[in-house]
Each structure stands twice: as structure tokens, then as C-alpha cells.
Design a protein around this motif. Structure first.
Motif, PDB file in Angstrom:
ATOM      1  N   SER A  70       0.835  -1.207   0.000  1.00  3.03           N
ATOM      2  CA  SER A  70       0.000   0.000   0.000  1.00  3.03           C
ATOM      3  C   SER A  70       0.869   1.256   0.000  1.00  3.03           C
ATOM      4  CB  SER A  70      -0.933   0.001   1.210  1.00  3.03           C
ATOM      5  OG  SER A  70      -1.798  -1.114   1.185  1.00  3.03           O
ATOM      6  N   LEU A  71       1.868   1.293   0.871  1.00  4.08           N
ATOM      7  CA  LEU A  71       2.770   2.441   0.899  1.00  4.08           C
ATOM      8  C   LEU A  71       3.536   2.573  -0.417  1.00  4.08           C
ATOM      9  CD1 LEU A  71       4.204   2.130   4.519  1.00  4.08           C
ATOM     10  CD2 LEU A  71       2.673   3.914   3.668  1.00  4.08           C
ATOM     11  N   ALA A  72       3.941   1.432  -0.970  1.00  5.41           N
ATOM     12  CA  ALA A  72       4.703   1.465  -2.222  1.00  5.41           C
ATOM     13  C   ALA A  72       3.865   2.038  -3.359  1.00  5.41           C
ATOM     14  CB  ALA A  72       5.176   0.056  -2.574  1.00  5.41           C
ATOM     15  N   ALA A  76       4.883   5.228  -5.389  1.00  4.22           N
ATOM     16  CA  ALA A  76       5.109   5.007  -6.819  1.00  4.22           C
ATOM     17  C   ALA A  76       4.283   5.980  -7.655  1.00  4.22           C
ATOM     18  CB  ALA A  76       4.774   3.567  -7.189  1.00  4.22           C
ATOM     19  N   ALA A  77       3.024   6.176  -7.256  1.00  2.14           N
ATOM     20  CA  ALA A  77       2.183   7.125  -7.979  1.00  2.14           C
ATOM     21  C   ALA A  77       2.731   8.539  -7.854  1.00  2.14           C
ATOM     22  CB  ALA A  77       0.754   7.061  -7.441  1.00  2.14           C
ATOM     23  N   TRP A  78       3.186   8.893  -6.671  1.00  2.35           N
ATOM     24  CA  TRP A  78       3.723  10.246  -6.441  1.00  2.35           C
ATOM     25  C   TRP A  78       4.973  10.487  -7.281  1.00  2.35           C
ATOM     26  CZ3 TRP A  78       5.880  12.212  -1.087  1.00  2.35           C
ATOM     27  CH2 TRP A  78       6.044  13.604  -1.157  1.00  2.35           C
ATOM     28  N   PHE A 129       9.808  -2.466  -1.888  1.00  2.92           N
ATOM     29  CA  PHE A 129      10.657  -2.007  -2.991  1.00  2.92           C
ATOM     30  C   PHE A 129      10.307  -2.599  -4.351  1.00  2.92           C
ATOM     31  CE2 PHE A 129      13.211  -0.977   0.777  1.00  2.92           C
ATOM     32  CZ  PHE A 129      13.432   0.362   0.519  1.00  2.92           C
ATOM     33  N   PRO A 130       9.981  -3.905  -4.475  1.00  2.00           N
ATOM     34  CA  PRO A 130       9.564  -4.374  -5.815  1.00  2.00           C
ATOM     35  C   PRO A 130       8.303  -3.689  -6.314  1.00  2.00           C
ATOM     36  CG  PRO A 130      10.087  -6.220  -4.371  1.00  2.00           C
ATOM     37  CD  PRO A 130      10.064  -5.000  -3.507  1.00  2.00           C
ATOM     38  N   VAL A 131       7.336  -3.479  -5.409  1.00  2.00           N
ATOM     39  CA  VAL A 131       6.095  -2.821  -5.825  1.00  2.00           C
ATOM     40  C   VAL A 131       6.369  -1.376  -6.214  1.00  2.00           C
ATOM     41  CG1 VAL A 131       3.761  -2.183  -5.113  1.00  2.00           C
ATOM     42  CG2 VAL A 131       4.754  -4.340  -4.322  1.00  2.00           C
ATOM     43  N   TYR A 132       7.190  -0.695  -5.425  1.00  2.00           N
ATOM     44  CA  TYR A 132       7.505   0.708  -5.716  1.00  2.00           C
ATOM     45  C   TYR A 132       8.226   0.861  -7.051  1.00  2.00           C
ATOM     46  CZ  TYR A 132      10.290   4.973  -5.626  1.00  2.00           C
ATOM     47  OH  TYR A 132      10.907   6.149  -5.979  1.00  2.00           O
ATOM     48  N   HIS A 133       9.286   0.110  -7.268  1.00  2.00           N
ATOM     49  CA  HIS A 133      10.082   0.281  -8.481  1.00  2.00           C
ATOM     50  C   HIS A 133       9.306  -0.149  -9.732  1.00  2.00           C
ATOM     51  CE1 HIS A 133      13.955   1.684  -6.980  1.00  2.00           C
ATOM     52  NE2 HIS A 133      13.770   0.905  -5.938  1.00  2.00           N
ATOM     53  N   ASN A 134       8.560  -1.224  -9.647  1.00  2.00           N
ATOM     54  CA  ASN A 134       7.757  -1.626 -10.799  1.00  2.00           C
ATOM     55  C   ASN A 134       6.627  -0.648 -11.047  1.00  2.00           C
ATOM     56  OD1 ASN A 134       8.381  -4.514 -12.029  1.00  2.00           O
ATOM     57  ND2 ASN A 134       8.843  -4.624  -9.849  1.00  2.00           N
ATOM     58  N   GLY A 135       6.074  -0.072  -9.976  1.00  2.00           N
ATOM     59  CA  GLY A 135       5.019   0.922 -10.141  1.00  2.00           C
ATOM     60  C   GLY A 135       5.520   2.174 -10.835  1.00  2.00           C
ATOM     61  N   VAL A 136       6.672   2.674 -10.411  1.00  2.00           N
ATOM     62  CA  VAL A 136       7.245   3.858 -11.056  1.00  2.00           C
ATOM     63  C   VAL A 136       7.558   3.563 -12.522  1.00  2.00           C
ATOM     64  CG1 VAL A 136       9.214   5.432 -11.086  1.00  2.00           C
ATOM     65  CG2 VAL A 136       8.175   4.798  -8.910  1.00  2.00           C
ATOM     66  N   LEU A 166      -3.986   4.570 -15.291  1.00  2.00           N
ATOM     67  CA  LEU A 166      -4.146   3.347 -14.505  1.00  2.00           C
ATOM     68  C   LEU A 166      -4.272   2.099 -15.373  1.00  2.00           C
ATOM     69  CD1 LEU A 166      -4.378   2.022 -11.768  1.00  2.00           C
ATOM     70  CD2 LEU A 166      -6.831   2.516 -11.775  1.00  2.00           C
ATOM     71  N   PRO A 167      -5.138   2.055 -16.405  1.00  2.00           N
ATOM     72  CA  PRO A 167      -5.187   0.849 -17.252  1.00  2.00           C
ATOM     73  C   PRO A 167      -3.858   0.533 -17.928  1.00  2.00           C
ATOM     74  CG  PRO A 167      -7.126   2.210 -17.619  1.00  2.00           C
ATOM     75  CD  PRO A 167      -6.177   3.031 -16.785  1.00  2.00           C
ATOM     76  N   ALA A 168      -3.153   1.577 -18.360  1.00  2.00           N
ATOM     77  CA  ALA A 168      -1.878   1.340 -19.051  1.00  2.00           C
ATOM     78  C   ALA A 168      -0.801   0.841 -18.090  1.00  2.00           C
ATOM     79  CB  ALA A 168      -1.418   2.620 -19.735  1.00  2.00           C
ATOM     80  N   ALA A 169      -0.895   1.246 -16.812  1.00  2.00           N
ATOM     81  CA  ALA A 169       0.129   0.869 -15.835  1.00  2.00           C
ATOM     82  C   ALA A 169      -0.174  -0.443 -15.134  1.00  2.00           C
ATOM     83  CB  ALA A 169       0.287   1.981 -14.796  1.00  2.00           C
ATOM     84  N   LEU A 170      -1.403  -0.951 -15.238  1.00  2.00           N
ATOM     85  CA  LEU A 170      -1.795  -2.138 -14.483  1.00  2.00           C
ATOM     86  C   LEU A 170      -0.889  -3.358 -14.698  1.00  2.00           C
ATOM     87  CD1 LEU A 170      -5.705  -2.370 -14.337  1.00  2.00           C
ATOM     88  CD2 LEU A 170      -4.080  -2.223 -12.442  1.00  2.00           C
TER      89      LEU A 170
END
Length: 255
Positions: A70-72, A76-78, A129-136, A166-170
């Protein structure tokens, strides 16, 4: 040949080979017990404390993964949407990411003690970290032309995020979530070395201290099954959310 049969072919072959090698005496049983002996150990554990250990580990992984992921996603969005946020946060996160999991253990013990909080926080760090980096990366890899089309149609910021970004980043986000869940299980073992009396990591440690490789292998098998099951649930959710994609799935088998 069905895909399920193909998936089982390699594990079954390995188990049969190990069984034969151990029974033939080519590997000492005190180092590598026969798979049939490990199965008996699993049965004995299932009649005893195994479910208590599984429940404790599942609760820790779930709590740590939800908090970390959740934090990631928020960060990542920010960072993905703001270059200024990237300038402030990205270098620090890159440095923190390189810290080995066990290096956090003594610090968390000093800060949070030996209760559940320190274990959950360590797992959350692993998932973050995996969620954050993949999200960015998922946000930054979106085709700029899609954003320009949205602006042409007069989308406001929220509509742009909901209908295009959001759809493109999913796909990238789901890749990060599955990687984060995998690391959450890995960090679980380190977390349960923090004075735990329950959990699969504790079971691993107990098997090592009592020179019971069958218990160690039984705990590893349970960890593998739980990791596969949880990843399968996320994969099913990913398939449901991304059913609109028409992607390459590999060449079909010949013959």
C-alpha cells in the motif's frame, strides 16, 4: 498432454530420483532424507503444530504485504507522476533498496523489540521495494501519445489517471505486486528469526538446531506451496483485471 501433467512432470521426476539415490545409499539419510520420509514428517506435523505455524506465518505475510504494498503504491504514484518528487525520493529509496534483509534485523530489534511489530515491519520492507520500483517504471513507460490523446479529449487530471494512466500501468503494477509478495515470503524467514516461537521460519530453525533435515525440508515444501498458492491468487486477479489485453502467450507446442 495437459498443462497440469506437464507442470508435475519435473517435480515428480526429481522426487523419484532422490528417493532412489537415498535408498541406494548414495546420499546419507542424515543429510538428505528420502522424500517418502519427508512426507511422513509432514503427516506427523499436520497432526500436531503445523497448522499453528502456518497460521502465524500467513498472518505476518498478509499484514506485512498489505502495509508494504500500500505504501509502495502511494509513493510510486507520487514519484511516477511528479519529477520533483522523483528528485527528492528516488535516490534515497535506491539506497535503502540495496540494504540486505538481515541487516534490518538488529535495528528493528533495538527499535521495536521482539514482538510481532518488528516481524511485520521487516516483511513490509521486503514487499515495498519491488512494488515501488515496478510501479514507477509502469507509469513512466506509458506511451506519451496516450496522455496527449486524453488531453485532446479534455480529460481532467482524475479522468486522465482513471481512464488512461491506470489501465496502461496495471500490467507493471501486477508484476510489482507479485514480486513484492514473493519477497514478502522470503523476508518472512528472516523475520521469524527474531525470537519467534511460532511460524515456518521458526520450524526451519528448530529443525536445524535438532539436526532434523526432514523437518527443515518439510518447512521448505510448505513455504513453497504457500508461496505458489498466494502467487496463483494474484495471477488469477491479474488475469481477471487484464482480460481486455490481447498479448503474445508463447508459441504453441508442435506435434
Amino acid at each position: 498432454m495437459s498443462s497440469r501433467f506437464k507442470a508435475l512432470a519435473l517435480p515428480v521426476a526429481i522426487l523419484l530420483i532422490l528417493e532412489g539415490v537415498v535408498r541406494a545409499g548414495w546420499l546419507p539419510a542424515y543429510q538428505m532424507p528420502a522424500p517418502s520420509d519427508v512426507l511422513l514428517t509432514l503427516r506427523d506435523l499436520a497432526e500436531g503444530a503445523l497448522w499453528k505455524h502456518i497460521g502465524a506465518s500467513l498472518a505476518r505475510v498478509l499484514a506485512g504485504f498489505v502495509i508494504g504494498a500500500s505504501l509502495a503504491l502511494v509513493f510510486a504514484a507520487w514519484v511516477g507522476l511528479s519529477r520533483e518528487a522523483e528528485a527528492y525520493l528516488a535516490p534515497t529509496f535506491a539506497g535503502l533498496r540495496s540494504i540486505p534483509s538481515l541487516a534490518w534485523v538488529p535495528l528493528l530489534l533495538l527499535w521495536l523489540g521482539i514482538d510481532e511489530t518488528s516481524k511485520v515491519v521487516l516483511i513490509a520492507i521486503g514487499a515495498f521495494f519491488p512494488v515501488y520500483h515496478n510501479g514507477v517504471a509502469a507509469i513512466r513507460d506509458i506511451d506519451r501519445k496516450l496522455v496527449e490523446v486524453g488531453r485532446i479529449y479534455g480529460f481532467n487530471r482524475w479522468q486522465l489517471v482513471r481512464r488512461i494512466l491506470l489501465p496502461a500501468a496495471l500490467p507493471g503494477l501486477f508484476t510489482g505486486l507479485r514480486s513484492g509478495l514473493s519477497l514478502a515470503w522470503m523476508f518472512l524467514v528472516a523475520a521469524e528469526l527474531i525470537a519467534a516461537t511460532r511460524g515456518l521460519g521458526y520450524l526451519l530453525s528448530d529443525g536445524r538446531e535438532t539436526s532434523r533435515p526432514d523437518i527443515v525440508l518439510a518447512a521448505i515444501i510448505v513455504l513453497a506451496l504457500l508461496g505458489k498458492l498466494s502467487d496463483g491468487l494474484l495471477a488469477a486477479l491479474e488475469k481477471r483485471c487484464l482480460g481486455w489485453r490481447d498479448t503474445f502467450t508463447g508459441q504453441p507446442a508442435e506435434g
